[in-house]
Design an enzyme around this catalytic site. Structure first.
Site, mmCIF file in Angstrom:
data_model
loop_
_atom_site.group_PDB
_atom_site.id
_atom_site.type_symbol
_atom_site.label_atom_id
_atom_site.label_comp_id
_atom_site.label_asym_id
_atom_site.label_seq_id
_atom_site.Cartn_x
_atom_site.Cartn_y
_atom_site.Cartn_z
ATOM 1 N N HIS A 104 0.833 -1.203 0.000
ATOM 2 C CA HIS A 104 0.000 0.000 0.000
ATOM 3 C C HIS A 104 0.872 1.258 0.000
ATOM 4 O O HIS A 104 0.616 2.199 -0.764
ATOM 5 C CB HIS A 104 -0.933 -0.010 1.213
ATOM 6 C CG HIS A 104 -1.669 1.283 1.423
ATOM 7 N ND1 HIS A 104 -2.925 1.524 0.911
ATOM 8 C CD2 HIS A 104 -1.301 2.420 2.072
ATOM 9 C CE1 HIS A 104 -3.302 2.747 1.237
ATOM 10 N NE2 HIS A 104 -2.343 3.317 1.953
ATOM 11 N N GLU A 105 1.912 1.282 0.844
ATOM 12 C CA GLU A 105 2.795 2.456 0.893
ATOM 13 C C GLU A 105 3.536 2.633 -0.433
ATOM 14 O O GLU A 105 3.743 3.759 -0.886
ATOM 15 C CB GLU A 105 3.785 2.346 2.064
ATOM 16 C CG GLU A 105 3.130 2.340 3.446
ATOM 17 C CD GLU A 105 2.147 3.495 3.667
ATOM 18 O OE1 GLU A 105 2.376 4.591 3.120
ATOM 19 O OE2 GLU A 105 1.141 3.289 4.374
ATOM 20 N N HIS A 108 1.579 4.628 -2.839
ATOM 21 C CA HIS A 108 1.726 6.089 -2.723
ATOM 22 C C HIS A 108 2.974 6.579 -3.465
ATOM 23 O O HIS A 108 2.959 7.636 -4.106
ATOM 24 C CB HIS A 108 1.806 6.503 -1.252
ATOM 25 C CG HIS A 108 0.501 6.388 -0.522
ATOM 26 N ND1 HIS A 108 -0.674 6.935 -1.000
ATOM 27 C CD2 HIS A 108 0.178 5.796 0.653
ATOM 28 C CE1 HIS A 108 -1.660 6.670 -0.140
ATOM 29 N NE2 HIS A 108 -1.170 5.974 0.867
HETATM 30 ZN ZN LIG Z 1 -2.118 5.270 2.508
#
Ligand SMILES: [Zn+2]
Length: 229
Positions: A104-105, A108
Site C-alpha cells: 500500500h505504501e 503512494h
Molecule cells: Zn495510505
C-alpha cells in the site's frame, strides 16, 4: 452569558456521534484484521522491506529508500523527500498483513512518480487543513462574542479540513487498489483474501475521518445559525 456558553458546548454533540461510532468500528476492524493476518505467514518469499524494494525497483523507483520507523501501523511514504517508511511490525516481517501494508505504501510512491493529481492536491491542502482543524473552534467561539466575520472565517477554515479528508479518499483507495493488483502477481492465491481484508479495513478508517470532519463542520454551522436567530 455563561449559561449560553455551556449550551453551545453540550448541544449539537449529536453531529459528532456518527463519525465517532464509525471511527471506533473502523479502528476495531483494522486492529482485528491486523491481529489475524499478522499471524498468518505469507506463502511468498518476502519481508515487508524486500517486497517494497522489489515493487519500487519494478516501477523505476530504485532511488526511493525503504527505512524502518518505530511504532505500530506508523507506515508512510513521504513525497517531500521521496522516502518510504515501514513500521517495526512490517519492515522485517513476512506476514500477509505486513506485506499488504508495505505494498500500500509503495502505491503512494508510485502515485507520486506518476504525478497522480489527488495526491498533489492533498499535499497542497495539508498546511491549511492543519491550521483549520486547530483554530476553527477558537475562531467560531470568539466570533460568537465579537464578530460574525471571525465565525465565518472559522467555518471556512474548517471546510478546508473537510476537503482534505475528502481528497484523502481517492488517494487511499487508489493506493490500495494498486497494492491489490501488484500483490495478485507477486503473492500466491492463498494470500489474496487476507490482503483484501487488511486494505479494505484500513480504507474504512478514512471514510470515518470524513464523516467525523463533516459532523464537526455541521455542528459549527448549527452553532453559528442558532446564535444569529
Ligand atoms: Zn495510505
Amino acid at each position: 452569558m455563561f449559561g449560553n456558553y455551556m449550551y453551545y458546548n453540550t448541544a449539537y454533540l449529536i453531529y459528532l456521534l456518527p463519525g465517532l461510532i464509525l471511527g471506533l468500528y473502523a479502528q476495531a476492524k483494522v486492529k482485528g484484521a491486523f491481529a489475524e493476518y499478522s499471524k498468518k505467514e505469507s506463502g511468498g518469499n518476502f519481508t515487508g522491506a524486500s517486497l517494497a524494494r522489489k515493487i519500487l525497483d519494478d516501477h523505476g523507483l530504485s532511488h526511493v529508500p525503504v527505512n524502518q520507523v518505530p511504532g505500530n501501523l506508523t507506515d508512510f511514504y513521504n513525497p517531500q523527500d521521496e522516502t518510504l517508511h515501514l513500521s517495526q511490525g512490517v519492515y522485517g516481517k513476512s506476514s500477509v498483513a505486513a506485506l499488504a501494508v508495505a505494498a500500500h505504501e509503495c502505491g503512494h510512491a508510485i502515485q507520486d512518480a506518476e504525478d497522480y493529481k489527488p495526491l498533489r492536491i492533498r499535499s497542497w491542502l495539508v498546511p491549511a487543513a492543519q491550521f483549520g482543524s486547530n483554530f476553527a473552534y477558537i475562531l467560531v467561539f470568539v466570533g460568537l462574542i465579537f464578530s460574525n466575520f471571525l465565525t465565518n472565517l472559522g467555518i471556512a477554515l474548517y471546510a478546508i479540513a473537510v476537503l482534505f479528508t475528502l481528497v484523502t479518499l481517492p488517494v487511499e483507495y487508489n493506493a490500495s487498489s494498486r497494492a491489490k493488483n501488484i500483490l495478485a502477481t507477486l503473492l500466491p492465491s492463498g494470500d489474496q483474501k487476507g490482503v483484501h481484508k487488511m486494505l479494505d479495513a484500513a480504507a474504512l478508517t478514512y471514510v470515518a475521518s470524513l464523516v467525523s470532519a463533516l459532523g464537526t463542520l455541521l455542528r459549527l454551522m448549527a452553532i453559528s445559525n442558532n446564535r444569529r436567530n
